[in-house]
Design a protein around this motif. Sequence first.
Motif, PDB file in Angstrom:
ATOM      1  N   VAL A   1       0.846  -1.187   0.000  1.00  0.00           N
ATOM      2  CA  VAL A   1       0.000   0.000   0.000  1.00  0.00           C
ATOM      3  C   VAL A   1       0.885   1.241   0.000  1.00  0.00           C
ATOM      4  N   LEU A   2       0.586   2.169  -0.888  1.00  0.00           N
ATOM      5  CA  LEU A   2       1.232   3.475  -0.920  1.00  0.00           C
ATOM      6  C   LEU A   2       0.233   4.539  -0.521  1.00  0.00           C
ATOM      7  N   ASP A   3       0.692   5.551   0.219  1.00  0.00           N
ATOM      8  CA  ASP A   3      -0.126   6.738   0.391  1.00  0.00           C
ATOM      9  C   ASP A   3       0.337   7.767  -0.632  1.00  0.00           C
ATOM     10  N   ARG A   4      -0.181   8.993  -0.545  1.00  0.00           N
ATOM     11  CA  ARG A   4       0.211   9.997  -1.542  1.00  0.00           C
ATOM     12  C   ARG A   4       1.699  10.287  -1.489  1.00  0.00           C
ATOM     13  N   GLU A   5       2.268  10.252  -0.293  1.00  0.00           N
ATOM     14  CA  GLU A   5       3.711  10.457  -0.185  1.00  0.00           C
ATOM     15  C   GLU A   5       4.459   9.348  -0.919  1.00  0.00           C
ATOM     16  N   GLY A   6       3.959   8.125  -0.802  1.00  0.00           N
ATOM     17  CA  GLY A   6       4.589   7.017  -1.499  1.00  0.00           C
ATOM     18  C   GLY A   6       4.485   7.149  -3.002  1.00  0.00           C
ATOM     19  N   LEU A   7       3.336   7.669  -3.496  1.00  0.00           N
ATOM     20  CA  LEU A   7       3.188   7.879  -4.935  1.00  0.00           C
ATOM     21  C   LEU A   7       4.152   8.967  -5.406  1.00  0.00           C
ATOM     22  N   ASP A   8       4.295  10.017  -4.595  1.00  0.00           N
ATOM     23  CA  ASP A   8       5.278  11.063  -4.919  1.00  0.00           C
ATOM     24  C   ASP A   8       6.674  10.464  -5.023  1.00  0.00           C
TER      25      ASP A   8
ATOM     26  N   ALA B   1      -6.758  -4.941 -14.015  1.00  0.00           N
ATOM     27  CA  ALA B   1      -5.562  -5.016 -14.858  1.00  0.00           C
ATOM     28  C   ALA B   1      -5.213  -6.459 -15.148  1.00  0.00           C
ATOM     29  N   GLY B   2      -5.008  -6.767 -16.424  1.00  0.00           N
ATOM     30  CA  GLY B   2      -4.565  -8.090 -16.818  1.00  0.00           C
ATOM     31  C   GLY B   2      -3.055  -8.178 -16.803  1.00  0.00           C
ATOM     32  N   PRO B   3      -2.486  -9.181 -17.450  1.00  0.00           N
ATOM     33  CA  PRO B   3      -1.025  -9.342 -17.446  1.00  0.00           C
ATOM     34  C   PRO B   3      -0.335  -8.263 -18.267  1.00  0.00           C
ATOM     35  N   GLY B   4       0.950  -8.073 -17.988  1.00  0.00           N
ATOM     36  CA  GLY B   4       1.760  -7.164 -18.778  1.00  0.00           C
ATOM     37  C   GLY B   4       2.274  -5.955 -18.018  1.00  0.00           C
ATOM     38  N   TYR B   5       1.825  -5.729 -16.796  1.00  0.00           N
ATOM     39  CA  TYR B   5       2.246  -4.556 -16.041  1.00  0.00           C
ATOM     40  C   TYR B   5       3.453  -4.880 -15.169  1.00  0.00           C
ATOM     41  N   ASP B   6       4.186  -3.833 -14.802  1.00  0.00           N
ATOM     42  CA  ASP B   6       5.238  -3.952 -13.799  1.00  0.00           C
ATOM     43  C   ASP B   6       4.674  -3.708 -12.407  1.00  0.00           C
ATOM     44  N   LEU B   7       3.804  -2.699 -12.310  1.00  0.00           N
ATOM     45  CA  LEU B   7       3.051  -2.434 -11.092  1.00  0.00           C
ATOM     46  C   LEU B   7       1.610  -2.142 -11.483  1.00  0.00           C
ATOM     47  N   ALA B   8       0.668  -2.529 -10.631  1.00  0.00           N
ATOM     48  CA  ALA B   8      -0.739  -2.183 -10.843  1.00  0.00           C
ATOM     49  C   ALA B   8      -1.264  -1.524  -9.579  1.00  0.00           C
ATOM     50  N   LEU B   9      -1.840  -0.332  -9.729  1.00  0.00           N
ATOM     51  CA  LEU B   9      -2.379   0.422  -8.600  1.00  0.00           C
ATOM     52  C   LEU B   9      -3.903   0.382  -8.631  1.00  0.00           C
ATOM     53  N   THR B  10      -4.504   0.319  -7.458  1.00  0.00           N
ATOM     54  CA  THR B  10      -5.942   0.513  -7.315  1.00  0.00           C
ATOM     55  C   THR B  10      -6.131   1.631  -6.298  1.00  0.00           C
ATOM     56  N   GLU B  11      -6.712   2.725  -6.739  1.00  0.00           N
ATOM     57  CA  GLU B  11      -6.869   3.890  -5.868  1.00  0.00           C
ATOM     58  C   GLU B  11      -8.052   3.696  -4.926  1.00  0.00           C
ATOM     59  N   VAL B  12      -7.840   3.989  -3.641  1.00  0.00           N
ATOM     60  CA  VAL B  12      -8.882   3.894  -2.627  1.00  0.00           C
ATOM     61  C   VAL B  12      -8.954   5.217  -1.876  1.00  0.00           C
ATOM     62  N   VAL B  13     -10.132   5.804  -1.836  1.00  0.00           N
ATOM     63  CA  VAL B  13     -10.359   7.025  -1.061  1.00  0.00           C
ATOM     64  C   VAL B  13     -11.588   6.783  -0.191  1.00  0.00           C
ATOM     65  N   ASP B  14     -11.385   6.709   1.122  1.00  0.00           N
ATOM     66  CA  ASP B  14     -12.501   6.500   2.037  1.00  0.00           C
ATOM     67  C   ASP B  14     -12.154   7.138   3.378  1.00  0.00           C
ATOM     68  N   ASP B  15     -12.898   6.798   4.403  1.00  0.00           N
ATOM     69  CA  ASP B  15     -12.673   7.396   5.721  1.00  0.00           C
ATOM     70  C   ASP B  15     -11.299   7.067   6.278  1.00  0.00           C
ATOM     71  N   ALA B  16     -10.698   5.994   5.783  1.00  0.00           N
ATOM     72  CA  ALA B  16      -9.375   5.599   6.265  1.00  0.00           C
ATOM     73  C   ALA B  16      -8.253   6.343   5.550  1.00  0.00           C
ATOM     74  N   GLY B  17      -8.598   7.164   4.563  1.00  0.00           N
ATOM     75  CA  GLY B  17      -7.580   7.964   3.895  1.00  0.00           C
ATOM     76  C   GLY B  17      -7.483   7.692   2.402  1.00  0.00           C
ATOM     77  N   HIS B  18      -6.518   8.360   1.791  1.00  0.00           N
ATOM     78  CA  HIS B  18      -6.268   8.280   0.351  1.00  0.00           C
ATOM     79  C   HIS B  18      -5.028   7.424   0.163  1.00  0.00           C
ATOM     80  N   ARG B  19      -5.188   6.296  -0.534  1.00  0.00           N
ATOM     81  CA  ARG B  19      -4.082   5.369  -0.656  1.00  0.00           C
ATOM     82  C   ARG B  19      -4.232   4.543  -1.934  1.00  0.00           C
ATOM     83  N   PHE B  20      -3.201   3.742  -2.211  1.00  0.00           N
ATOM     84  CA  PHE B  20      -3.158   2.968  -3.444  1.00  0.00           C
ATOM     85  C   PHE B  20      -2.694   1.547  -3.116  1.00  0.00           C
ATOM     86  N   LEU B  21      -3.553   0.572  -3.406  1.00  0.00           N
ATOM     87  CA  LEU B  21      -3.139  -0.823  -3.300  1.00  0.00           C
ATOM     88  C   LEU B  21      -2.258  -1.133  -4.498  1.00  0.00           C
TER      89      LEU B  21
END
Length: 397
Positions: free
Chosen positions: A16-23, A186-206
């Motif tokens: 899991v990345l937060d916005r700082e991790g995406l930066d 996301a199917g095959p072929g990626y190096d990383l795949a992100l799923t954005e989640v924004v809820d009461d627990a914060g803004h983050r990326f699986l």
Amino acid sequence: MTVATAPAVRDANLAVLDREGLDALVAALVADGRTVVGPTVRDGAVVLAELSSAQELPYGWGVELDAGRYRLAPREDGAAFAHSAGPQSWKNWLHPAHERLWSADRRPDGTVDYTVEAEEPPSYAFLGVRPCDLRAIAVQDRVLTGGLHEDSRYGARRRRALLIAVECTEPGATCFCVSAGGGPQAGPGYDLALTEVVDDAGHRFLVRVGSEEGARLVERIPHRAADPVTEDTARESVEAARDRMGRALPTGDLRELLAASSDADRWNDVAARCLTCGNCTMVCPTCFCTTTEEVTDLTGDHTERWQRWDSCFDLDFSLLHGGPVRASASSRYRQWLTHKLSTWYDQFGSSGCVGCGRCIVWCPVGIDLTEEVAALDAEHRAREEAEHRAREEADRP
């Protein structure tokens, strides 16, 4: 730039990345000398452009789409990837619209220096590759690097490109990837795949890791172990998106439908609206046709050969010595749609359509591919029923 490294992830393929991790992810890619390309807001649209920082992502922007219509729409949740595909696709970088192949210069003694363009391709990092575009890149890989006639320039760019996919949780009104055989995941072929989640627990990326290079990237940036809440929310958001597609292709064998519809009346109907401008082929992430042209200077001592995109909607695309093979708008639209959904299988083993909906949005007169196929399907069924009734009548004593 020094980035703090977090403890090792519990699952090597999930984090899991937060916005700082995406930066930090974008900063790490830039530090590696990669040209980072991703979505940003410019000229009233979410476009793909070179990014120097994750702060340039379209946080807080979505889009409203319809046939022949595109509008930015503000979002209160501040999501970065809650928008559908824009006017560009990644082929703009992997298969450029215009590139020089070679040049030649004539010396005073009459000899010619011939130079083939052999520049080192950029090391791209594509951030925000939608699942439909991930499939489109795989299609272009088969077309341009498979078989006997490889496009070496495409191949060189593709081999050096790192793909960071973003799964769709907000499909647009013109999206139909599910009925085109894909989906918001996301199917095959990626190096990383992100799923954005924004809820009461914060803004983050699986984050799912799809390659060794992707794994090394994650280990270099701040991240934490994936928790069950984030995993479940991400999965449920993507699954829910499957049921919210704005468009759908008819069920059934489209190869057979198109093959049996060469003389359908619908081609004349769509031709009355089509401008044959070729916008659909320009924005399509899988269209690959090109032509070449030579240009010289006024002295005639210097010449260059350039490759540029071409379109089957161009009157001269099928030009032979006696004139164009497809002189009418109906024949050119029929060629494009039939190739995309039917005869592409004969050449490359798959459909040429990934359901991104760009051809619908960016058609200036709002022609909708899914509507046209549905009309062809209805006409074909009506014709079969009429023929069946006629046979029954003929068989009656």
